[in-house]
Motif scaffolding. Structure first.
Motif, PDB file in Angstrom:
ATOM      1  N   LEU A 114     -11.526   1.052   2.713  1.00 19.35           N
ATOM      2  CA  LEU A 114     -10.235   1.731   2.692  1.00 19.35           C
ATOM      3  C   LEU A 114      -9.110   0.864   2.137  1.00 19.35           C
ATOM      4  O   LEU A 114      -7.933   1.213   2.264  1.00 19.35           O
ATOM      5  CB  LEU A 114      -9.869   2.195   4.106  1.00 19.35           C
ATOM      6  N   ARG A 135      -6.613   2.612   0.026  1.00 15.06           N
ATOM      7  CA  ARG A 135      -6.224   3.932   0.537  1.00 15.06           C
ATOM      8  C   ARG A 135      -5.082   3.776   1.526  1.00 15.06           C
ATOM      9  O   ARG A 135      -4.847   2.712   2.093  1.00 15.06           O
ATOM     10  CB  ARG A 135      -7.434   4.584   1.233  1.00 15.06           C
ATOM     11  N   CYS A 181      -4.732   4.262   4.552  1.00 16.82           N
ATOM     12  CA  CYS A 181      -5.332   4.353   5.878  1.00 16.82           C
ATOM     13  C   CYS A 181      -5.303   2.974   6.521  1.00 16.82           C
ATOM     14  O   CYS A 181      -5.360   1.951   5.829  1.00 16.82           O
ATOM     15  CB  CYS A 181      -6.779   4.840   5.796  1.00 16.82           C
ATOM     16  N   CYS A 186      -4.839   7.782   8.986  1.00 15.51           N
ATOM     17  CA  CYS A 186      -4.395   7.928   7.596  1.00 15.51           C
ATOM     18  C   CYS A 186      -3.114   8.756   7.555  1.00 15.51           C
ATOM     19  O   CYS A 186      -2.751   9.317   6.516  1.00 15.51           O
ATOM     20  CB  CYS A 186      -5.478   8.595   6.752  1.00 15.51           C
TER      21      CYS A 186
END
Length: 200
Positions: A58, A61, A63, A89
């Motif tokens: 992740l 990302r 998150c 997230c």
């Protein structure tokens, strides 16, 4: 360190102020402060492996992956728990102490916590509208159970063994089960997973 009374009660506001100052972690159940027991080396290793695999996957990302020392607000003013691993997230999760909108919660089981992780805690965790997957990981043998919320708002169980690959649908991340058990020694037959094939 000052010994705590056998049972300790306080308001949620008092708990949130008091708990970060303690050397040990405590959960909060409807006014009662509950101390958390220590884990085994296998328990710690599996939690670390899982969190590292997720964190690496992740990295790019929006998150966040938290392990052990970050609590989730299960019910405002009433229940605050410490999962072994939690992923959020949700941009609304900006509190310094707690996660309020988890999409994935992972509990590594132990003989002392398994009943409550499967029962009372899972019942409370299901209150999270944001939660999509709840993962239970065995420490005495290579077995992973994943409860997923389906489109009918029902929780469906899937099971995984050492040779399997797990797709965590909530975050679209694949995890090789053997990597979760890297450097883990199983009891009582002393089976040791050979991590030479692991890419962790």
């Amino acid at each position: 360190m000052v010994a705590l009374p056998a049972r300790l009660f306080m308001s949620a506001a008092e708990y949130l102020d008091w708990e970060p100052t303690q050397e040990e972690r405590h959960e909060y159940w409807d006014g009662e402060v509950v101390g958390m027991s220590g884990g085994t080396r296998n328990h710690n290793r599996i939690s670390l492996n899982f969190s590292k695999l997720l964190d690496d996957a992740l990295l790019d990302r929006d998150c966040d992956v938290y392990i052990a020392d970050v609590k989730v607000q299960v019910e405002p003013g009433r229940k605050y728990f410490y999962p072994n691993v939690v992923v959020t997230c949700d941009e609304r999760d900006d509190d310094a102490q707690i996660v309020q909108f988890p999409c994935l919660i992972i509990e590594v089981l132990s003989p002392w916590t398994e009943a409550i992780d499967r029962g009372a805690k899972f019942e409370r965790y299901r209150q999270f509208r944001s939660l999509q997957e709840y993962v239970l990981v065995q420490v005495d043998r290579p077995k992973v159970e994943v409860f997923r919320r389906n489109n009918l708002d029902r929780w469906v169980l899937s099971e995984y063994d050492l040779e399997d690959t797990l797709l965590l649908e909530s975050i679209e991340v694949e995890i090789t089960i053997s990597n979760l058990y890297r450097q883990v020694q199983f009891e009582p037959d002393n089976l040791i997973y050979d991590d030479s094939k692991s890419d962790l």
